[in-house]
Design a protein around this motif. Structure first.
Motif, short mmCIF file in Angstrom:
data_model
loop_
_atom_site.label_atom_id
_atom_site.label_comp_id
_atom_site.label_asym_id
_atom_site.label_seq_id
_atom_site.Cartn_x
_atom_site.Cartn_y
_atom_site.Cartn_z
N HIS A 1 0.83 -1.21 0.00
CA HIS A 1 0.00 0.00 0.00
C HIS A 1 0.86 1.26 0.00
CE1 HIS A 1 0.93 0.67 4.30
NE2 HIS A 1 0.91 -0.65 4.37
N SER A 2 0.33 2.30 -0.60
CA SER A 2 0.91 3.63 -0.45
C SER A 2 0.51 4.12 0.95
CB SER A 2 0.35 4.56 -1.53
OG SER A 2 -1.04 4.71 -1.37
N PRO A 3 0.93 5.30 1.40
CA PRO A 3 0.46 5.79 2.70
C PRO A 3 -1.07 5.70 2.77
CG PRO A 3 2.22 7.20 1.90
CD PRO A 3 1.90 6.23 0.79
N SER A 4 -1.58 4.88 3.70
CA SER A 4 -2.99 4.52 3.71
C SER A 4 -3.57 4.47 5.11
CB SER A 4 -3.20 3.15 3.04
OG SER A 4 -2.78 3.14 1.70
N ASP A 5 -4.89 4.46 5.16
CA ASP A 5 -5.63 4.28 6.41
C ASP A 5 -5.27 2.91 7.00
OD1 ASP A 5 -7.72 3.47 8.23
OD2 ASP A 5 -9.00 5.03 7.38
N LYS A 6 -4.77 2.89 8.22
CA LYS A 6 -4.32 1.64 8.84
C LYS A 6 -5.44 0.62 8.96
CE LYS A 6 -0.49 3.70 11.44
NZ LYS A 6 0.09 3.95 12.79
#
Length: 282
Positions: A233-238
């Motif tokens: 994932h790219s920077p994403s909602d955990k």
């Protein structure tokens, strides 16, 4: 015993810990943000790319590793008595594969350049499988032979939260962008014959779309290499990332479900909250 050295461009998105454990040499791709040049994974990371695009409205550029750089790295390991296997991002995504092949031809000797036909952890999976083969005691010739077909078995795909980055990169029209926002569409993008292509469009929130995506993969690929997979994932909602991890463990039977943050290349093209399940099929 043969000395085999594995090399790869930084587009493989393996973590520093994985790189160290596997003994892989990474050749970092240059990322250009305006007038500034960084090395992928060192001077800049995925979050830095997002911050730059959100602030400037411009996508970063990449500079393909040139023939001379490849010759420099290849010759270093040749002099140390290694047989070399080098992995590139798909040849349809960059000229780096062609440059590496040209360097190998100039130097001669045992240098096998692999077109991964993938990017990100799809490329990383092939590298890990190659390291498995080395541990199993397979010869350099046997490994190279298997690597002629292995890239065709890698399932590389992602679900994209927003089409904004694809639009900025010229891969999505303004009409499609606006329509997707109104209808809350999230495309499922897959590597098909070495290049990213839209495969499906999901409607609804990302939680619903990611759930459907992983269920679709489980149905489409009942037979697969159970050694490992990546949730990349790219920077994403955990919470969204954890959803994908939990659902993958429920619907598949992988020995390892690994999490990896996509590097600058994927993030620059797809933006934040881009999440995929990547694995090797049978």
């Amino acid at each position: 015993m043969e000395k085999i050295k594995i090399l790869s461009d930084s587009t493989c998105d393996l973590t520093p810990e994985e790189v160290k454990e596997l003994g892989v040499e990474i050749i970092n791709v240059e990322i250009i943000l305006g007038n500034d040049v960084f090395l992928d994974g060192e001077g800049i990371n995925a979050q830095g790319v997002l911050d730059y695009v959100n602030k400037s409205g411009q996508l970063p550029k990449t500079s393909a590793t040139n023939v001379e750089r490849y010759k420099e790295v290849f010759s270093k390991y040749q002099k140390e008595g290694y047989k070399i296997i080098h992995f590139n991002i798909s040849s349809k995504a960059s000229t780096m594969y062609n440059n590496a092949v040209a360097a190998a031809k100039e130097l001669g000797g045992d240098i096998f350049v692999v077109d991964s036909k993938a990017l990100s952890s799809g490329q990383g999976l092939i590298i890990m499988k190659t390291c498995d083969m080395i541990k199993e005691g397979k010869s350099y010739a046997e490994i190279c032979e298997e690597l002629k077909t292995l890239p065709n078995r890698v399932q590389t795909s992602f679900v994209v939260d927003s089409l904004d980055f694809l639009h900025k990169g010229g891969r999505c029209s303004l009409t499609a962008l606006m329509g997707a926002k109104v209808l809350k569409l999230h495309p499922y993008i897959a590597m098909i014959d070495g290049q990213l292509e839209p495969k499906k469009k999901y409607a609804g929130n990302m939680r619903k779309c990611l759930t459907t995506y992983i269920k679709d993969l489980a149905e489409e690929y009942p037979k697969y290499d159970k050694t490992r997979c990546f949730i990349t994932h790219s920077p994403s909602d955990k919470e969204l990332v954890q959803l994908c991890i939990d659902l993958t463990k429920e619907l598949f039977d992988f020995d390892q479900v690994l999490e990896s943050e996509a590097g600058c290349t994927v993030t620059a093209h797809c933006g934040g909250n881009t999440i995929g399940l990547l694995f090797i099929t049978e």
